[in-house]
Design an enzyme around this catalytic site. Structure first.
Site, mmCIF file in Angstrom:
data_model
loop_
_atom_site.group_PDB
_atom_site.id
_atom_site.type_symbol
_atom_site.label_atom_id
_atom_site.label_comp_id
_atom_site.label_asym_id
_atom_site.label_seq_id
_atom_site.Cartn_x
_atom_site.Cartn_y
_atom_site.Cartn_z
ATOM 1 N N ASP A 52 0.726 -1.203 0.010
ATOM 2 C CA ASP A 52 -0.007 0.027 0.132
ATOM 3 C C ASP A 52 1.084 1.328 -0.172
ATOM 4 O O ASP A 52 1.205 1.840 0.998
ATOM 5 C CB ASP A 52 -0.896 -0.152 1.460
ATOM 6 N N ASN A 95 -7.619 -2.349 8.004
ATOM 7 C CA ASN A 95 -6.905 -1.698 8.900
ATOM 8 C C ASN A 95 -7.259 -0.039 8.622
ATOM 9 O O ASN A 95 -7.017 0.707 9.360
ATOM 10 C CB ASN A 95 -5.572 -1.849 8.681
ATOM 11 N N PHE A 152 -9.291 3.427 8.117
ATOM 12 C CA PHE A 152 -10.698 3.835 8.891
ATOM 13 C C PHE A 152 -10.573 5.428 8.915
ATOM 14 O O PHE A 152 -9.781 6.074 8.284
ATOM 15 C CB PHE A 152 -10.180 3.441 10.513
ATOM 16 N N LEU A 153 -11.783 5.740 9.218
ATOM 17 C CA LEU A 153 -12.138 7.064 9.523
ATOM 18 C C LEU A 153 -12.576 7.241 10.878
ATOM 19 O O LEU A 153 -13.466 6.566 11.335
ATOM 20 C CB LEU A 153 -13.345 7.726 8.337
ATOM 21 N N HIS A 178 3.303 6.816 5.727
ATOM 22 C CA HIS A 178 3.894 6.074 6.369
ATOM 23 C C HIS A 178 4.471 4.471 5.559
ATOM 24 O O HIS A 178 5.013 3.568 6.492
ATOM 25 C CB HIS A 178 3.545 5.524 7.941
ATOM 26 N N GLY A 215 -3.691 4.542 16.797
ATOM 27 C CA GLY A 215 -3.556 3.253 17.744
ATOM 28 C C GLY A 215 -4.384 2.136 17.511
ATOM 29 O O GLY A 215 -3.911 1.118 16.765
ATOM 30 N N HIS A 275 4.846 4.095 13.239
ATOM 31 C CA HIS A 275 3.666 4.661 12.653
ATOM 32 C C HIS A 275 2.295 4.141 13.290
ATOM 33 O O HIS A 275 1.256 4.573 12.638
ATOM 34 C CB HIS A 275 3.645 3.804 11.076
ATOM 35 N N GLY A 276 2.293 3.459 13.946
ATOM 36 C CA GLY A 276 1.062 3.060 14.875
ATOM 37 C C GLY A 276 1.417 2.385 15.935
ATOM 38 O O GLY A 276 2.461 2.159 16.598
ATOM 39 N N ALA A 277 0.316 1.402 16.306
ATOM 40 C CA ALA A 277 0.443 0.445 17.618
ATOM 41 C C ALA A 277 1.362 -0.749 17.099
ATOM 42 O O ALA A 277 2.277 -1.410 17.741
ATOM 43 C CB ALA A 277 -0.873 0.262 18.062
HETATM 44 N N1 LIG Z 1 -7.330 4.768 15.778
HETATM 45 C C1 LIG Z 1 -7.209 3.561 15.062
HETATM 46 N N2 LIG Z 1 -6.187 3.071 14.754
HETATM 47 C C2 LIG Z 1 -6.083 2.099 13.960
HETATM 48 C C3 LIG Z 1 -7.341 1.411 13.767
HETATM 49 N N3 LIG Z 1 -6.803 0.233 12.931
HETATM 50 C C4 LIG Z 1 -5.853 0.303 12.922
HETATM 51 N N4 LIG Z 1 -4.853 1.291 13.767
HETATM 52 C C5 LIG Z 1 -3.703 1.682 13.908
HETATM 53 O O1 LIG Z 1 -3.138 2.050 12.570
HETATM 54 C C6 LIG Z 1 -1.889 1.439 12.500
HETATM 55 C C7 LIG Z 1 -1.357 1.500 11.038
HETATM 56 O O2 LIG Z 1 -1.817 0.550 10.232
HETATM 57 P P1 LIG Z 1 -1.201 -0.170 9.179
HETATM 58 O O3 LIG Z 1 -2.091 -1.435 8.686
HETATM 59 O O4 LIG Z 1 -1.125 0.877 7.858
HETATM 60 O O5 LIG Z 1 0.110 -0.823 9.379
HETATM 61 C C8 LIG Z 1 -1.926 0.038 12.836
HETATM 62 O O6 LIG Z 1 -0.701 -0.209 13.505
HETATM 63 C C9 LIG Z 1 -2.995 0.483 14.221
HETATM 64 O O7 LIG Z 1 -2.007 0.859 15.419
HETATM 65 C C10 LIG Z 1 -8.570 2.018 14.191
HETATM 66 O O8 LIG Z 1 -9.604 1.447 13.724
HETATM 67 N N5 LIG Z 1 -8.537 3.459 14.956
HETATM 68 MN MN LIG Z 2 -2.697 0.937 4.112
HETATM 69 MN MN LIG Z 3 -1.134 2.400 6.906
#
Ligand SMILES: Nc1nc2c(ncn2[C@@H]2O[C@H](COP(=O)(O)O)[C@@H](O)[C@H]2O)c(=O)[nH]1
Ligand SMILES: [Mn+2]
Ligand SMILES: [Mn+2]
Length: 486
Positions: A101, A208, A210-211, A334, A384, A409-411
């Site tokens: 992606d 994964n 979202f809005l 990211h 997160g 970049h995320g959790a």
């Molecule tokens: N606030 C929210 N965070 C979310 C949700 N679903 C996933 N995540 C976080 O996004 C990162 C990035 O994802 P990636 O798939 O692009 O690597 C992922 O690590 C999660 O921490 C959500 O519904 N709400």
């Molecule tokens: Mn993606």
């Molecule tokens: Mn992503």
């Protein structure tokens, strides 16, 4: 979950761990993973650390192969990986270092609304967003784009949407690269990729993506929050999406070519998923030209998504988005590879920086940081999960010095989708979210369980590590009110 990676991780300090280059013959630099003791246990649950070591085999790599605390297994490179290759030293570009992606990323929109204003309308707002924003695999949107315009988007990026009236110049100011990378070539994108991306501008995608409507529940840095126009309790909108079918196909097409390059350029890698070519080779240049085109597609997509979200807010709150104060805070990629200048051993070098599941985090004063944020550093948006928190941070000089201006970049995923589906009960999860006052709408039950908070690490731990290590600085934390899942 059993421990499955038992390779060496030498403690550098409380937040940094080294995989020494002596671990495997062929490693050109050390691997460095950012984590605390708790996250380190999660990191050993899959082979992501082995992938950090494997990336260090790539020609031209400088300093180290980095893993962020949200690291988990991915195609070739781990998700949460950062690696920079010196172009003048035969440095390579690898599609696996960007991911399928291309320019998956996040944007964050502020509003003048507070939770008390939104709460009475929350169900209507989430339903409005769910219906306005097409989601799910292969979904198509209402934003009509002609075949000629599909090509234009690949060069103009978010500027295409703004020219159409789906946003303003101010939005571009607050977008990495002003929403369009130079050097994109639509002719390097295959017909199949065009076909897959057709009519997908302004669509969320699946799983994964979202809005989310969020409220700021904690401020850490009042000075930076002031500069960003943020206060406690304020309602925010976070959008996470990428380059849809077009980007996926660009990656897939490039891998076929790159596979032949390993022999052609005598590159030895321990995993063929690290297929790559020298940045300056015809194959490397073609990939980067197509990748930039896909990146521009993604910036336009997120601009269109924000436009749709603003329209829904206008309808629900019977006011213009401008009057609702829905200004874009920032949009950041990211999953991307970029040619950047960094200091390595005291010398300015031109590097191909791969950030795969990693966010640019340029510090104060950097020329690429928008004027309005020059003093505080580039905003860094960290989602997160749908039940706990997300964060806004800013980039730092330490990130510039250590990680080529990069952070997490995320959790980061903790359980595979398959495992989450096996252990999470849909109805129990929905009850749990409802009890927290979170309204969720998704294109299927499967998505919700695969994306349950328990499928992810705790973002509070991950952000704690990057903040304490100094490779980004916390500004504020958000908590979800309403979620639309792809
Ligand atoms: N606030 C929210 N965070 C979310 C949700 N679903 C996933 N995540 C976080 O996004 C990162 C990035 O994802 P990636 O798939 O692009 O690597 C992922 O690590 C999660 O921490 C959500 O519904 N709400
Ligand atoms: Mn993606
Ligand atoms: Mn992503």
């Amino acid at each position: 979950m059993s421990q499955i990676w038992d390779g060496p991780l030498e403690k550098i300090d409380d937040y940094r761990w080294r995989i020494p280059r002596t671990y495997k013959a062929g490693m050109r630099v050390d691997g460095i993973i950012y984590a605390d003791e708790k996250l380190l246990k999660d990191i050993r649950h899959d082979k992501a650390a082995e992938q950090v070591a494997n990336v260090s085999f790539l020609p031209g790599i400088v300093k180290a192969s980095f893993g962020m605390p949200d690291i988990h297994w991915g195609y070739g490179f781990a998700i949460g990986g950062v690696a920079a290759m010196d172009i003048e030293k035969g440095g390579v570009v690898s599609p696996g270092g960007v991911g399928y992606d291309i320019n998956c990323g996040v944007r964050l929109v502020r509003t003048d609304l507070f939770e008390k204003d939104v709460r009475p309308h929350l169900k209507e707002l989430v339903a409005g967003l769910f219906h306005a924003v097409p989601s799910g695999v292969g979904s198509e949107g209402d934003i009509r784009v002609t075949a000629r315009e599909e090509k234009e988007i690949l060069v103009k990026g978010a500027g295409w949407a703004v020219a159409k009236g789906y946003g303003t110049e101010d939005d571009l100011e607050a977008t990495e690269e002003r929403g369009a990378m130079a050097g994109a070539d639509p002719e390097k994108v295959s017909d199949r990729a065009y076909a897959r991306g057709k009519q997908q501008s302004g669509t969320l995608g699946s799983g994964n993506h979202f809005l989310e409507v969020q409220a700021i529940d904690q401020l850490y840095d009042r000075d930076a929050a002031d500069a960003l126009g943020l206060v406690e309790g304020q309602v925010m909108v976070m959008i996470h999406s990428g380059s849809r079918g077009l980007g996926y196909q660009v990656c897939d097409d490039s891998l076929k070519t790159m596979n032949t390059c390993l022999e052609k350029y005598h590159i030895h890698v321990p995993d063929r998923q690290l297929a790559c070519a020298p940045v300056e080779s015809p194959e490397g240049k073609d990939y980067l030209a197509a990748m930039r085109a896909a990146a521009n597609y993604a910036w336009n997509n997120r601009q269109c998504l924000m436009h749709l979200a603003r329209q829904v807010f206008e309808k629900v709150f019977v006011s213009s988005w401008q009057k609702l104060g829905m200004r874009l805070v920032y949009d950041v990629a990211h999953n991307i590879a970029k040619i950047e200048t960094h200091r390595v051993k005291g010398e300015e070098r031109t590097l191909c920086v791969h950030r795969k599941g990693a966010t640019r985090a340029f510090g104060p004063g950097h020329p690429a940081v928008p004027e309005r944020y020059k003093r505080i550093g580039q905003p860094v948006i960290i989602p997160g999960d749908m039940g706990r928190n997300s964060y806004l941070l800013v980039g730092t000089q330490a990130a510039m010095d250590e990680t080529f201006g990069s952070t997490c970049h995320g959790a980061g995923r903790l359980r595979s989708r398959h495992e989450a589906k096996r252990v999470v009960d849909f109805h129990a999860l929905m009850k749990e979210l409802e009890a927290k006052g979170i309204v969720v709408m998704a294109s299927g039950h499967g998505t919700v369980v695969e994306e349950a908070p328990s499928a992810y690490k705790d973002v509070n731990d991950v952000v704690g590590v990057v903040h304490n290590a100094g490779i980004a600085r916390r500004v504020c934390r958000m908590r979800p009110l309403g979620v639309v899942k792809g």
